[in-house]
Each structure stands twice: as structure tokens, then as C-alpha cells.
Write an enzyme that holds these catalytic residues in place. Structure first.
Site, short mmCIF file in Angstrom:
data_model
loop_
_atom_site.label_atom_id
_atom_site.label_comp_id
_atom_site.label_asym_id
_atom_site.label_seq_id
_atom_site.Cartn_x
_atom_site.Cartn_y
_atom_site.Cartn_z
N GLY A 88 -4.76 -5.03 -2.30
CA GLY A 88 -3.42 -5.07 -2.89
C GLY A 88 -2.69 -3.75 -2.73
N GLY A 90 -1.80 -0.60 -3.62
CA GLY A 90 -2.32 0.37 -4.59
C GLY A 90 -1.44 1.60 -4.72
N ARG A 91 -0.53 1.75 -3.79
CA ARG A 91 0.39 2.90 -3.87
C ARG A 91 1.74 2.53 -3.29
NH1 ARG A 91 -1.23 6.09 1.55
NH2 ARG A 91 -2.30 4.30 2.41
N LYS A 111 6.64 3.53 -0.79
CA LYS A 111 5.21 3.82 -0.57
C LYS A 111 4.93 5.21 -1.14
CE LYS A 111 1.84 3.57 3.21
NZ LYS A 111 1.67 3.35 4.65
N ASP A 123 -4.52 7.46 -6.81
CA ASP A 123 -3.47 7.89 -7.73
C ASP A 123 -2.13 7.21 -7.47
OD1 ASP A 123 -2.79 9.00 -5.34
OD2 ASP A 123 -2.85 11.08 -6.01
N GLY A 124 -2.09 6.36 -6.44
CA GLY A 124 -0.84 5.66 -6.16
C GLY A 124 0.21 6.52 -5.49
N ARG A 181 0.13 -10.00 5.15
CA ARG A 181 -0.93 -9.54 6.04
C ARG A 181 -1.96 -10.65 6.23
NH1 ARG A 181 -0.80 -3.79 4.49
NH2 ARG A 181 1.04 -3.55 3.19
N ASP A 250 -6.27 -6.14 6.44
CA ASP A 250 -5.15 -5.90 5.51
C ASP A 250 -4.05 -5.07 6.17
OD1 ASP A 250 -7.39 -4.00 5.30
OD2 ASP A 250 -6.02 -2.87 4.02
N ASP A 260 1.28 -0.07 8.81
CA ASP A 260 0.32 0.84 8.19
C ASP A 260 -0.13 1.93 9.16
OD1 ASP A 260 0.59 -0.25 5.78
OD2 ASP A 260 -1.43 -1.01 5.56
#
Ligand code: AMP
Ligand code: MG
Length: 492
Positions: A88, A90-91, A111, A123-124, A181, A250, A260
Site C-alpha cells: 500500500g 506507505g508514503r 509522495k 516514516d512516510g 499496479r 507493486d 516508481d
């Protein structure tokens, strides 16, 4: 003053289990590094306002536009071959979708915008280096003409993120055809949530492959089209020497865009075994392995679709296999067609593949620079005066001499005139790619000295990769041995 974002959100209409709703976390002292003015305009956003003092508040996540419906998307994925049922965003936080000037729906995502329920240990946040890298690389890919996510803006947060050392934090605003994705499909398949899968597939068909809906087997048609899009994308990566570096499921977009940008890099000297990513110890995602991994990932996608392909399990398997079988021929057709263009061959002959293959082999044996070889061949195509510049790129120039005679013989069989041939070659063989040593130097200047001039200059040169820009010719040069970069880091 508020800024109008013409959001028209659809993913947020899907059921709750597709995402988590949450707002970005505020940062203390945001500062705009760069706004992509042209992209902003194409998204029907006001570039002047977005680059003003209010704009940066939105671009760092301190303020959420009125019509935004911020969500972190759920997905799963195979990372280096190991399945993780929940990854998922996460950041990252999807603010919403806008329909651009061409009528294409596009996601706007922040992002590095803070922790989400999917953050697990992270920590995102994002560090400045990776944000600049993604901005530059994704925009360079777009200018090279490849399908890719785009960079709308980069901002400094004024905060520090701790990686191996404390680093300046930043947020990237990413624009994508969507963020669906292969791993998004895996998320539902892993939960045996067939209803969720069907909703996701129908949504994706509606958004990216509407023709599939008209087929009498819409899910099979959908799978066929995703396979075709990836075969084409990966062929195009190979044509320009791009190595994605983390082709986890992903990180594979169902829309067929490059997505990505972590430890990705462009190859200097040609070698199919080239790997840059520090975390890719086995070379799983090496340059020459990308088609194979593409098929592996698509096989994972096909598996998720089995319940939709047919009620009968055996039929479903047969459909999936038939779809996957097409990958290799589709990839090869695209790859070979591109190679021909790189060599200025506008007609097709059987011996062309051996000709191209032998050049690549000689390049590998003689550590010839991939980009420069093809660019200089685009001059040599006009006549043997150009040969000296190409042969110098080979450790043993005799290897080139042996090959070039065959190339010229083959060219003499082409009906088109030389000018046309050269135009084609110059339009597919870039002069400028984001060379690793330039990218690393650019990041270092920004992170260590707060100097963004190299970022701006590199970005400008790379926005016209197929033009000779004599004043910037040094950017086209391969690294000197001491400048060579052997490892890249995603630095998340
Ligand atoms: P990536 O390496 O970018 O493909 O990310 C893999 C997974 O790790 C995704 O689920 C990301 O959201 C998550 N992730 C990466 N970096 C961070 C971070 N700094 N904080 C939280 N999650 C992260
Ligand atoms: Mg990722």
C-alpha cells in the site's frame, strides 16, 4: 485565497477496502523547488498560482484542495520474488483525479506526505535526493517519448528525514494515468475477494482499456492489452538503455507507464548484465533480464484474474496461458522493430537481427557506450567520414570495422534516401540521457550545498534529448573511469 483544482474523483468512489482515507501531515517550512509549468497547464491547473505562496501549501500537503478526497491506496506485491500481502501507499497520498486538456484522467499524488496506515516501519517521508532523482528521470523519460508517470512539482519540507544520515526532506507531486499496479490486483486475490477483484478489473477496463469492455471476453481482452502494453514498454526501455531496478509487481503499472523511479539508471557501456541497484544483489532486475521479469510479473497478474476468466478452472488457466504466450512475440516484434530504426533500416530483412545482434555483441566485448554508439551511427549513416567517431568508442576498433561493412551493404538495399534515414535515426537515438554521474552530482549539489542550478540545467538539457545541443555536449559524454557510478540507492 484558494486555488482551483478541477478534481473529478472516481477511485475514491470504490469501496472502503480499496484504500484508507486520510490527510497529508503538515510540514513546518515548505519551499518550492520547482513547478512543472507545462504539465500544470495541461492539467488545467494555474501555474502562476501554484508556484505562488499559496500553491506551495497545497504541494507540500499543508492544505488540501476543496474537491480533493485524499486516500492512500491499498496494494500487495511480490518484492524480489517474495509475496507481501499488504504493502500500500506507505508514503504517498492520492489527492484525486483531474481530466487533462486531452481528456485523459490523471491522478495527482503527493509522495513523501507523511505516514499512512500502510507505512509499517517507514516514516512516510521522502528525502530530497530521491525526489530530485524521480523528478529528473521521469521528466527525461517523458521527453524521450516513453510512457511514464510525470513530476508536477518538488518542494522542500523544511524538515529533516533520517536515513543513514539526516537529510533534507521533500515532497514530489506525481502525476500518473493511474496508480493501479499489478500488486493492486494481488491485494484482492490474496484475500480471495473476487467481488473486489471484479470491481477493480471493471474500473481499470473503464479507465484504461475501454475497448476491452466490448469484447465477448472482457477480462481476457483486458489481460491481453496489459500484456501488450508491458511488452511494448519494456522493449522501449531496452532501446534507450533504461534499467528500472525494482520491477516488483507493486511497481508495475497496469496502464503501461514506467512508475516508481527508485534506483533506476541508464546504462553507459553496453552490457546486458548491468545492474545498478544496491539491493538487487542477484541481478534479478538486470538490463537484459527485464523482459523475462516483465513476463513473470504479468503471470502473477494473470493468476489474480483466473476467477474472472472463466468459472471453469481449467478453462481459466487455458485462457491465461494463451494470453501470456503472446508476450514473447509481442516483445520481440517491438524490440526488433525498434532496433531496426536505431540502425536506420526502414524495411525488413531476415538478416537484420543478426546484424543488430552482432553490433551489440561487439559493443559488449569492447565496452562501447550504448547511447553514444547509436547516436554517432546516426552521423555515420551519412557516409564513412562518420566512422572514426564510432570506432573510437570500441576498445578494439577493428570490431567496428568488421561490422560496419555489413551495415553499409545492408543500407544500400534500402529504398529511402539517406536524409530520411538519418532523420529517423536521430529521432530514436538520443544524444542526451540522464547519465548516472551527472544525476549523482546534481543530487549532491542540491543536498550538500543547497545548489539547485545543476538540477535545473540538467533538466533543461534532457527536455530535448534528440537535439544536438553543442553548448551542452559535455552532458552527452560517458563518465571518465573515476566518475563511473556502480551502485544506485533508492534511499527511501
Ligand atoms: P517502493 O520501494 O517505493 O516500491 O516501496 C515499497 C513499499 O514500501 C511501498 O508500500 C511503500 O509505500 C513503502 N515505503 C517506502 N518508503 C517508505 C517510507 N519512507 N515510509 C513508509 N513506507 C515506505
Ligand atoms: Mg513502489
Amino acid at each position: 485565497m484558494t486555488i482551483h483544482f478541477p478534481f473529478d474523483n472516481t477511485y475514491a468512489r470504490l469501496p472502503d477496502r480499496f484504500y484508507a482515507r486520510l490527510e497529508p501531515e503538515a510540514v513546518t517550512a515548505p519551499k518550492l523547488i520547482r513547478l512543472n509549468q507545462d504539465l500544470a497547464s495541461s492539467l488545467r491547473l494555474d501555474p502562476d498560482r501554484l508556484s505562488g505562496p499559496d500553491g506551495v501549501e497545497f504541494l507540500c500537503g499543508n492544505r488540501v484542495p476543496d474537491a480533493a478526497e485524499p486516500i492512500a491506496m491499498a496494494y500487495a506485491g511480490h518484492q524480489f520474488g517474495h509475496f507481501v500481502p499488504q504493502l500500500g501507499d506507505g508514503r504517498a497520498i492520492l489527492l484525486g483525479e483531474v481530466v487533462d486538456r486531452n481528456g485523459i484522467r490523471r491522478d495527482i499524488q503527493l509522495k513523501g506526505s507523511g505516514p499512512t496506515p500502510f507505512s509499517r516501519r517507514g516514516d512516510g517521508r521522502a528525502a530530497l535526493g530521491p525526489v530530485l532523482r524521480e523528478y529528473l528521470l521521469s521528466e527525461a523519460m517523458a521527453a524521450l517519448g516513453l510512457p511514464t508517470t510525470r513530476a508536477l512539482a518538488a518542494v522542500l519540507t523544511g524538515e529533516t528525514v533520517v536515513r543513514e544520515t539526516p537529510l533534507p526532506g521533500a515532497v514530489l507531486t506525481r502525476v500518473a494515468s493511474s496508480h493501479i499496479r499489478v500488486g493492486t490486483f494481488q491485494f484482492f486475490a490474496a484475500r480471495q475477494d473476487v467481488e473486489g477483484l471484479r470491481l477493480l478489473a471493471d474500473y481499470t477496463i473503464g479507465r484504461h482499456y475501454p475497448q476491452a469492455a466490448e469484447s465477448n471476453q472482457p477480462y481476457r481482452a483486458f489481460l491481453d492489452q496489459v500484456i501488450a502494453a508491458q511488452a511494448d514498454l519494456i522493449a522501449r526501455w531496452l532501446h534507450i538503455g533504461f534499467i528500472h531496478g525494482v520491477m516488483n509487481t507493486d511497481n508495475m503499472s497496469v496502464a503501461g507507464e514506467t512508475i516508481d523511479y527508485g534506483p533506476c539508471a541508464f546504462m553507459d557501456t553496453y552490457d546486458p548484465a548491468t545492474v545498478f541497484s544496491s539491493i538487487d544483489r542477484q541481478g534479478r532486475y538486470a538490463y537484459g533480464n527485464q523482459p523475462r521479469i516483465g513476463l513473470w510479473n504479468l503471470t502473477r497478474l494473470a493468476e489474480t484474474l483466473l476467477p474472472l476468466l472463466s468459472e471453469d478452472q481449467e478453462n481459466a488457466m487455458a485462457e491465461a496461458s494463451k494470453a501470456l504466450e503472446a508476450f514473447s512475440s509481442k516483445f520481440e516484434a517491438a524490440y526488433h522493430a525498434g532496433l531496426r530504426r536505431k540502425l536506420g533500416l526502414l524495411t525488413e530483412r531476415e538478416e537484420d537481427l543478426a546484424l543488430a545482434g552482432d553490433l551489440l555483441k561487439a559493443m559488449a566485448e569492447n565496452q562501447a557506450d550504448f547511447t553514444m554508439t547509436f547516436r554517432r551511427l546516426s552521423d555515420a549513416v551519412a557516409g564513412p567520414e562518420g566512422d572514426e567517431a564510432v570506432r573510437n568508442l570500441f576498445i578494439n576498433p577493428i570490431a567496428y570495422d568488421a561490422w560496419v561493412t555489413r551495415w553499409r551493404e545492408r543500407l544500400s538495399l534500402e529504398p529511402q534516401d539517406g536524409v530520411r534515414r538519418q532523420t529517423v535515426m536521430r529521432a530514436v537515438n538520443p544524444a542526451f540521457i540522464p547519465r548516472n554521474h551527472r544525476v549523482e552530482a546534481m543530487i549532491e549539489a542540491a543536498v550538500v550545498q543547497g545548489d539547485f542550478a545543476p538540477f535545473e540545467e540538467l533538466l533543461m538539457v534532457l527536455s530535448n534529448p534528440y537535439e544536438d545541443q553543442p553548448a551542452f555536449a559535455h552532458y552527452s559524454e560517458p563518465p571518465e573511469p573515476h566518475q563511473r557510478v556502480y551502485r544506485t540507492f533508492c534511499g527511501t
